[in-house]
Design a protein around this motif. Structure first.
Motif, PDB file in Angstrom:
ATOM      1  N   LEU A 107       0.809  -1.214   0.000  1.00 23.80           N
ATOM      2  CA  LEU A 107       0.000   0.000   0.000  1.00 23.80           C
ATOM      3  C   LEU A 107       0.845   1.268   0.000  1.00 23.80           C
ATOM      4  O   LEU A 107       0.581   2.196  -0.763  1.00 23.80           O
ATOM      5  CB  LEU A 107      -0.974   0.009   1.183  1.00 23.80           C
ATOM      6  CG  LEU A 107      -1.966   1.162   1.193  1.00 23.80           C
ATOM      7  CD1 LEU A 107      -2.786   1.191  -0.095  1.00 23.80           C
ATOM      8  CD2 LEU A 107      -2.885   1.056   2.403  1.00 23.80           C
ATOM      9  N   LYS A 108       1.884   1.329   0.807  1.00 26.01           N
ATOM     10  CA  LYS A 108       2.724   2.524   0.845  1.00 26.01           C
ATOM     11  C   LYS A 108       3.368   2.760  -0.523  1.00 26.01           C
ATOM     12  O   LYS A 108       3.453   3.888  -0.998  1.00 26.01           O
ATOM     13  CB  LYS A 108       3.792   2.400   1.930  1.00 26.01           C
ATOM     14  CG  LYS A 108       4.614   3.644   2.096  1.00 26.01           C
ATOM     15  CD  LYS A 108       5.586   3.538   3.249  1.00 26.01           C
ATOM     16  CE  LYS A 108       6.383   4.826   3.367  1.00 26.01           C
ATOM     17  NZ  LYS A 108       7.381   4.779   4.402  1.00 26.01           N
ATOM     18  N   LEU A 114       2.170   1.772  -3.433  1.00 25.72           N
ATOM     19  CA  LEU A 114       1.113   2.203  -4.340  1.00 25.72           C
ATOM     20  C   LEU A 114       0.782   3.670  -4.113  1.00 25.72           C
ATOM     21  O   LEU A 114       0.584   4.430  -5.067  1.00 25.72           O
ATOM     22  CB  LEU A 114      -0.133   1.333  -4.156  1.00 25.72           C
ATOM     23  CG  LEU A 114       0.040  -0.150  -4.486  1.00 25.72           C
ATOM     24  CD1 LEU A 114      -1.223  -0.920  -4.143  1.00 25.72           C
ATOM     25  CD2 LEU A 114       0.424  -0.351  -5.940  1.00 25.72           C
ATOM     26  N   GLN A 115       0.740   4.081  -2.859  1.00 30.45           N
ATOM     27  CA  GLN A 115       0.452   5.482  -2.547  1.00 30.45           C
ATOM     28  C   GLN A 115       1.550   6.396  -3.064  1.00 30.45           C
ATOM     29  O   GLN A 115       1.284   7.528  -3.452  1.00 30.45           O
ATOM     30  CB  GLN A 115       0.267   5.661  -1.041  1.00 30.45           C
ATOM     31  CG  GLN A 115      -1.002   5.016  -0.536  1.00 30.45           C
ATOM     32  CD  GLN A 115      -1.075   4.948   0.990  1.00 30.45           C
ATOM     33  OE1 GLN A 115      -0.065   4.921   1.669  1.00 30.45           O
ATOM     34  NE2 GLN A 115      -2.291   4.905   1.507  1.00 30.45           N
ATOM     35  N   SER A 116       2.790   5.905  -3.094  1.00 29.14           N
ATOM     36  CA  SER A 116       3.900   6.732  -3.571  1.00 29.14           C
ATOM     37  C   SER A 116       3.804   7.009  -5.069  1.00 29.14           C
ATOM     38  O   SER A 116       4.470   7.908  -5.570  1.00 29.14           O
ATOM     39  CB  SER A 116       5.248   6.088  -3.236  1.00 29.14           C
ATOM     40  OG  SER A 116       5.521   5.014  -4.114  1.00 29.14           O
ATOM     41  N   ARG A 162       1.407   8.359  -6.449  1.00 29.52           N
ATOM     42  CA  ARG A 162       0.763   9.668  -6.490  1.00 29.52           C
ATOM     43  C   ARG A 162      -0.256   9.778  -7.622  1.00 29.52           C
ATOM     44  O   ARG A 162      -0.306  10.781  -8.335  1.00 29.52           O
ATOM     45  CB  ARG A 162       1.795  10.779  -6.601  1.00 29.52           C
ATOM     46  CG  ARG A 162       2.947  10.717  -5.636  1.00 29.52           C
ATOM     47  CD  ARG A 162       2.714  11.307  -4.298  1.00 29.52           C
ATOM     48  NE  ARG A 162       2.354  12.692  -4.385  1.00 29.52           N
ATOM     49  CZ  ARG A 162       1.696  13.308  -3.422  1.00 29.52           C
ATOM     50  NH1 ARG A 162       1.364  12.665  -2.346  1.00 29.52           N
ATOM     51  NH2 ARG A 162       1.371  14.563  -3.542  1.00 29.52           N
ATOM     52  N   GLU A 190      -2.502  12.977  -7.474  1.00 26.79           N
ATOM     53  CA  GLU A 190      -1.871  14.287  -7.416  1.00 26.79           C
ATOM     54  C   GLU A 190      -2.238  15.080  -8.659  1.00 26.79           C
ATOM     55  O   GLU A 190      -2.348  14.542  -9.749  1.00 26.79           O
ATOM     56  CB  GLU A 190      -0.355  14.120  -7.334  1.00 26.79           C
ATOM     57  CG  GLU A 190       0.376  15.412  -7.165  1.00 26.79           C
ATOM     58  CD  GLU A 190       1.868  15.177  -7.009  1.00 26.79           C
ATOM     59  OE1 GLU A 190       2.536  16.112  -6.599  1.00 26.79           O
ATOM     60  OE2 GLU A 190       2.345  14.090  -7.322  1.00 26.79           O
ATOM     61  N   ASP A 208      -2.618  18.117  -4.001  1.00 26.88           N
ATOM     62  CA  ASP A 208      -3.463  16.929  -3.981  1.00 26.88           C
ATOM     63  C   ASP A 208      -4.931  17.312  -4.079  1.00 26.88           C
ATOM     64  O   ASP A 208      -5.364  18.331  -3.548  1.00 26.88           O
ATOM     65  CB  ASP A 208      -3.240  16.135  -2.693  1.00 26.88           C
ATOM     66  CG  ASP A 208      -1.867  15.489  -2.640  1.00 26.88           C
ATOM     67  OD1 ASP A 208      -1.319  15.199  -3.705  1.00 26.88           O
ATOM     68  OD2 ASP A 208      -1.364  15.278  -1.536  1.00 26.88           O
ATOM     69  N   VAL A 232     -10.483   5.879  -4.156  1.00 26.45           N
ATOM     70  CA  VAL A 232      -9.083   5.639  -3.800  1.00 26.45           C
ATOM     71  C   VAL A 232      -8.845   4.147  -3.571  1.00 26.45           C
ATOM     72  O   VAL A 232      -7.908   3.563  -4.108  1.00 26.45           O
ATOM     73  CB  VAL A 232      -8.685   6.452  -2.547  1.00 26.45           C
ATOM     74  CG1 VAL A 232      -7.306   6.053  -2.055  1.00 26.45           C
ATOM     75  CG2 VAL A 232      -8.750   7.942  -2.835  1.00 26.45           C
ATOM     76  N   TYR A 268      -6.344   1.624  -5.747  1.00 27.67           N
ATOM     77  CA  TYR A 268      -5.252   0.868  -5.138  1.00 27.67           C
ATOM     78  C   TYR A 268      -5.471  -0.636  -5.280  1.00 27.67           C
ATOM     79  O   TYR A 268      -4.516  -1.382  -5.502  1.00 27.67           O
ATOM     80  CB  TYR A 268      -5.054   1.261  -3.680  1.00 27.67           C
ATOM     81  CG  TYR A 268      -4.475   2.651  -3.506  1.00 27.67           C
ATOM     82  CD1 TYR A 268      -3.556   3.171  -4.420  1.00 27.67           C
ATOM     83  CD2 TYR A 268      -4.842   3.451  -2.454  1.00 27.67           C
ATOM     84  CE1 TYR A 268      -3.030   4.437  -4.275  1.00 27.67           C
ATOM     85  CE2 TYR A 268      -4.311   4.730  -2.289  1.00 27.67           C
ATOM     86  CZ  TYR A 268      -3.411   5.216  -3.210  1.00 27.67           C
ATOM     87  OH  TYR A 268      -2.880   6.470  -3.060  1.00 27.67           O
TER      88      TYR A 268
END
Length: 137
Positions: A46-47, A49-51, A53, A56, A62, A70, A74
Protein backbone atom coordinates in the motif's frame (compact mmCIF):
# COMPACT_ATOMS: atom_id res chain seq x y z
CA UNK A 1 14.42 14.38 -3.97
CA UNK A 2 16.63 15.69 -6.70
CA UNK A 3 16.24 17.13 -10.17
CA UNK A 4 17.74 14.79 -12.75
CA UNK A 5 17.99 14.66 -16.53
CA UNK A 6 17.01 11.41 -18.18
CA UNK A 7 15.66 10.00 -21.39
CA UNK A 8 14.18 6.73 -22.54
CA UNK A 9 17.63 5.30 -23.33
CA UNK A 10 18.64 5.66 -19.67
CA UNK A 11 15.66 3.58 -18.60
CA UNK A 12 16.02 0.96 -21.35
CA UNK A 13 19.73 0.49 -20.72
CA UNK A 14 19.14 0.13 -16.97
CA UNK A 15 16.50 -2.56 -17.57
CA UNK A 16 18.77 -4.34 -20.07
CA UNK A 17 21.57 -4.55 -17.48
CA UNK A 18 20.01 -7.58 -15.83
CA UNK A 19 22.41 -7.63 -12.90
CA UNK A 20 21.85 -3.97 -11.97
CA UNK A 21 18.09 -4.16 -12.55
CA UNK A 22 17.68 -7.41 -10.60
CA UNK A 23 19.71 -6.09 -7.65
CA UNK A 24 17.57 -2.96 -7.62
CA UNK A 25 14.36 -5.02 -7.73
CA UNK A 26 15.52 -7.39 -4.97
CA UNK A 27 16.61 -4.51 -2.73
CA UNK A 28 13.35 -2.63 -3.16
CA UNK A 29 11.27 -5.78 -2.70
CA UNK A 30 13.15 -6.58 0.54
CA UNK A 31 12.47 -3.05 1.77
CA UNK A 32 8.73 -3.51 1.18
CA UNK A 33 8.63 -7.06 2.61
CA UNK A 34 8.47 -5.91 6.23
CA UNK A 35 7.69 -9.36 7.65
CA UNK A 36 10.43 -11.01 5.56
CA UNK A 37 8.20 -13.83 4.32
CA UNK A 38 9.25 -13.49 0.67
CA UNK A 39 5.90 -12.16 -0.54
CA UNK A 40 4.17 -8.80 -0.42
CA UNK A 41 0.72 -8.48 1.04
CA UNK A 42 -1.66 -5.69 0.10
CA UNK A 43 -0.76 -3.91 3.35
CA UNK A 44 2.95 -4.11 2.53
CA UNK A 45 2.36 -2.81 -1.01
CA UNK A 46 0.00 0.00 0.00
CA UNK A 47 2.72 2.52 0.84
CA UNK A 48 4.41 1.81 -2.49
CA UNK A 49 1.11 2.20 -4.34
CA UNK A 50 0.45 5.48 -2.55
CA UNK A 51 3.90 6.73 -3.57
CA UNK A 52 2.81 6.51 -7.21
CA UNK A 53 0.76 9.67 -6.49
CA UNK A 54 -2.09 8.79 -8.87
CA UNK A 55 -4.32 11.40 -7.22
CA UNK A 56 -1.87 14.29 -7.42
CA UNK A 57 -2.71 17.25 -9.61
CA UNK A 58 -0.39 19.80 -11.18
CA UNK A 59 2.29 21.46 -9.08
CA UNK A 60 2.05 18.98 -6.20
CA UNK A 61 -1.45 19.94 -5.05
CA UNK A 62 -3.46 16.93 -3.98
CA UNK A 63 -7.12 16.68 -4.85
CA UNK A 64 -9.73 15.50 -2.41
CA UNK A 65 -10.92 12.14 -3.68
CA UNK A 66 -13.74 9.86 -2.63
CA UNK A 67 -12.23 7.18 -0.31
CA UNK A 68 -14.10 4.46 -2.22
CA UNK A 69 -12.50 5.59 -5.46
CA UNK A 70 -9.08 5.64 -3.80
CA UNK A 71 -9.57 2.10 -2.48
CA UNK A 72 -10.74 0.90 -5.91
CA UNK A 73 -7.68 2.39 -7.65
CA UNK A 74 -5.25 0.87 -5.14
CA UNK A 75 -7.01 -2.50 -5.43
CA UNK A 76 -6.65 -2.30 -9.22
CA UNK A 77 -2.97 -1.35 -9.00
CA UNK A 78 -2.31 -4.21 -6.60
CA UNK A 79 -4.08 -6.52 -9.06
CA UNK A 80 -1.64 -5.45 -11.78
CA UNK A 81 1.23 -6.72 -9.62
CA UNK A 82 -0.63 -9.82 -8.39
CA UNK A 83 -0.57 -11.54 -11.77
CA UNK A 84 -1.75 -14.94 -10.51
CA UNK A 85 -4.53 -13.39 -8.37
CA UNK A 86 -3.53 -15.21 -5.19
CA UNK A 87 -3.69 -12.10 -2.99
CA UNK A 88 0.08 -11.63 -2.71
CA UNK A 89 2.94 -10.42 -4.88
CA UNK A 90 6.10 -12.49 -5.16
CA UNK A 91 9.47 -11.26 -6.37
CA UNK A 92 8.94 -12.37 -9.97
CA UNK A 93 5.53 -10.68 -10.18
CA UNK A 94 7.00 -7.51 -8.67
CA UNK A 95 9.89 -7.57 -11.14
CA UNK A 96 7.67 -8.20 -14.17
CA UNK A 97 5.21 -5.41 -13.36
CA UNK A 98 7.91 -2.93 -12.40
CA UNK A 99 9.72 -3.64 -15.66
CA UNK A 100 6.50 -3.21 -17.62
CA UNK A 101 5.81 0.12 -15.89
CA UNK A 102 9.34 1.38 -16.58
CA UNK A 103 9.12 0.37 -20.25
CA UNK A 104 5.80 2.24 -20.52
CA UNK A 105 7.39 5.34 -18.96
CA UNK A 106 10.35 5.13 -21.33
CA UNK A 107 8.10 4.70 -24.35
CA UNK A 108 6.03 7.69 -23.28
CA UNK A 109 9.09 9.82 -22.63
CA UNK A 110 10.60 9.63 -26.08
CA UNK A 111 14.25 10.09 -27.00
CA UNK A 112 14.74 13.71 -25.89
CA UNK A 113 16.14 14.24 -22.40
CA UNK A 114 13.80 15.71 -19.80
CA UNK A 115 14.35 17.11 -16.34
CA UNK A 116 12.39 15.38 -13.62
CA UNK A 117 12.18 15.58 -9.86
CA UNK A 118 12.98 12.06 -8.64
CA UNK A 119 12.67 10.59 -5.18
CA UNK A 120 15.74 8.96 -3.67
CA UNK A 121 15.49 5.20 -4.03
CA UNK A 122 12.92 5.32 -6.85
CA UNK A 123 13.60 3.10 -9.84
CA UNK A 124 14.05 6.10 -12.13
CA UNK A 125 16.57 7.63 -9.71
CA UNK A 126 18.38 4.29 -9.59
CA UNK A 127 18.49 4.26 -13.40
CA UNK A 128 20.01 7.75 -13.46
CA UNK A 129 22.54 6.82 -10.76
CA UNK A 130 23.40 3.62 -12.65
CA UNK A 131 24.01 5.57 -15.85
CA UNK A 132 26.08 8.17 -13.99
CA UNK A 133 28.32 5.42 -12.65
CA UNK A 134 29.24 4.25 -16.16
CA UNK A 135 32.50 5.55 -17.64
CA UNK A 136 32.22 7.78 -20.71
CA UNK A 137 34.49 7.08 -23.64
Amino acid sequence: MSVEVLDSATIFKFIEDEEAFNVSIRDHFALLDTDNDGILSYAEMLKELQSLRVFETHFGVDVKTDPNEVAHVYDSLFGQFDRNSNGTVDLEEFKAETKQMMVAMANGMGFLPVQMVLEEGSFLKRAVDWESSKPYY
